[in-house]
Design an enzyme around this catalytic site. Structure first.
Site, PDB file in Angstrom:
ATOM      1  CB  SER A 136      -0.890   0.015   1.245  1.00 53.70           C
ATOM      2  OG  SER A 136      -1.535   1.271   1.402  1.00 53.70           O
TER       3      SER A 136
ATOM      4  CE1 TYR B  52      -4.618  -1.961   4.289  1.00 56.58           C
ATOM      5  CE2 TYR B  52      -3.559   0.191   4.084  1.00 56.58           C
ATOM      6  CZ  TYR B  52      -4.126  -0.929   3.504  1.00 56.58           C
ATOM      7  OH  TYR B  52      -4.186  -1.023   2.131  1.00 56.58           O
TER       8      TYR B  52
END
Length: 260
Positions: free
Chosen positions: A148, A161
């Protein structure tokens, strides 16, 4: 004129995609099948997964669904053993399964921390652990992990995350070093905000209006739009196929310039 279509030909190859029931995973399964690969679609959502595989087959591709919990060593070992018994090879692994919890370190519950780390990071480790021996025996292959933009830089209210995806980024580099001698390439795609159910769920977690959240997510990047699952799938296709044979350990942002 050179024919650049042929290096993307995945005919006779076997690909494994996790988180394949929807979003980026489904789009990538479809794209790999478009270019000739047989795709094994792994997910915990059996209904959506079987529907996705059926749609690929109806369009002339080749795919099948296997229910798999990527956080379970037993499940991952069982599934890869099944695939190896049936096909005798795995050429491409797309470690894509992931979840997000939008909380800071104070507000995040311990069970949510564990869940995000287990799905998004441990799942990459487990599938790779069982796939790499099969891939090496077949002469090599390509592993692509989903990182990401927030695995490269920080983001707000997403500590688990960010930690998981940063782990995926450096795990990718370490795996590339360890397994290059087996002709296994390991790379990482790092999507920016992509129009998926996962992104829409973030709006709910943050108690924000979905349309406003999606609009704001598209702003501030040179290509001022959200990504599509197909945008990410095209990058995975490149890293899976013959146009990237000397690329390994690479971290590729696919984010409309968001990190530029």
């Amino acid at each position: 004129m050179n024919n650049y279509q042929e290096p993307l030909n995945l005919k006779e190859q076997v690909s494994v995609v996790t988180g394949a029931a929807s979003g980026i995973g489904l789009a990538t399964a479809e794209r790999l099948a478009d270019f000739g690969s047989y795709v094994l679609m792994l997910d915990i959502n059996e209904s959506l997964g079987r529907t996705g595989a059926a749609n690929i087959n109806e369009k002339g591709g080749k795919a099948s669904f296997i229910k798999c919990d990527v956080t379970s060593s037993e499940d991952c070992k069982r599934v890869i053993s099944k695939i190896n018994s049936e096909f005798g090879r795995i050429d491409v692994l797309f470690n894509n399964a992931g979840v997000i919890r939008r909380r800071n370190v104070v507000k995040l519950e311990e069970e949510d921390w564990d869940h995000v780390i287990n799905v998004s990071l441990k799942g990459v480790y487990l599938l790779s652990k069982y796939v790499i021996p099969v891939m090496a025996k077949g002469g090599g292959g390509s592993i692509i992990n989903t990182g990401s933009g927030w695995g490269i830089k920080g983001g707000d209210n997403a500590v688990s995350y960010c930690a998981a995806k940063a782990g995926v980024v450096n795990l990718t580099r370490a795996m590339a070093i360890d397994h290059g001698e087996q002709n296994i390439r390991v790379n990482c795609v790092c999507p920016g905000d992509t129009e998926t159910a996962l992104l829409k769920d973030e709006a709910k977690q943050l108690n924000l209006d979905e349309n406003s959240f999606l609009t704001s997510s598209a702003k501030g990047r040179p290509l001022e739009r959200l990504g599509t699952p197909e945008d990410i799938a095209n990058a995975v296709l490149f890293l899976a196929g013959g146009l990237s044979t000397w690329i390994t350990g690479a971290i590729l942002p696919v984010d409309g310039g968001g990190l530029a």
